[in-house]
Design an enzyme around this catalytic site. Structure first.
Site, PDB file in Angstrom:
ATOM      1  N   ILE A   1      -0.054  -1.693  -6.739  1.00 34.51           N
ATOM      2  CA  ILE A   1      -0.010  -1.890  -5.293  1.00 34.51           C
ATOM      3  C   ILE A   1      -0.991  -0.913  -4.671  1.00 34.51           C
ATOM      4  CG2 ILE A   1       1.436  -1.825  -3.240  1.00 34.51           C
ATOM      5  CD1 ILE A   1       3.832  -2.384  -5.144  1.00 34.51           C
TER       6      ILE A   1
ATOM      7  N   ALA B   1       2.709   1.898  -7.706  1.00 33.92           N
ATOM      8  CA  ALA B   1       2.346   2.016  -6.296  1.00 33.92           C
ATOM      9  C   ALA B   1       1.405   3.204  -6.156  1.00 33.92           C
ATOM     10  CB  ALA B   1       3.585   2.211  -5.436  1.00 33.92           C
ATOM     11  N   GLU B   2       0.226   2.954  -5.635  1.00 30.44           N
ATOM     12  CA  GLU B   2      -0.788   3.996  -5.467  1.00 30.44           C
ATOM     13  C   GLU B   2      -0.681   4.622  -4.080  1.00 30.44           C
ATOM     14  OE1 GLU B   2      -4.350   2.078  -8.139  1.00 30.44           O
ATOM     15  OE2 GLU B   2      -4.268   1.546  -6.029  1.00 30.44           O
ATOM     16  N   GLY B   3      -1.165   5.845  -3.951  1.00 34.81           N
ATOM     17  CA  GLY B   3      -1.298   6.486  -2.645  1.00 34.81           C
ATOM     18  C   GLY B   3      -0.018   7.027  -2.053  1.00 34.81           C
TER      19      GLY B   3
END
Length: 88
Positions: free
Chosen positions: A5, A39-41
């Site tokens: 993501i 999930a990135e970030g």
């Protein structure tokens, strides 16, 4: 094998309904297909909590550490948050 993501959705999911819907839909799709998600970030505790509750299996972001070479990562520290499978 794994769905990622993008950080643009993760970082805006608490302020934009469209981003929240994309994140939620992606996680439901991945669960239905038996796939892991990353999930990135992830930068805030709220993002962390919401993503874990929604079923994200792996999380990445500055909440855990700035990017650095693999040889510098202490995996004992990155796994201190309960339930994280992959924080590197």
């Amino acid at each position: 094998d794994k769905i990622k993501i993008d950080k643009s959705f993760t970082q805006n999911m608490t302020t934009r309904a469209d981003c929240a819907a994309i994140v939620q839909s992606t996680l439901v799709l991945a669960q239905g297909l038996g796939m892991h998600t990353t999930a990135e970030g992830v930068e805030t505790d709220e993002q962390y909590r919401l993503l874990r509750l929604a079923g994200a299996t792996s999380l990445q972001g500055y909440l855990f550490s700035r990017a650095r070479p693999l040889c510098e990562i202490d995996f004992d520290v990155t796994h201190e948050r309960q339930g994280i499978e992959d924080a590197a």
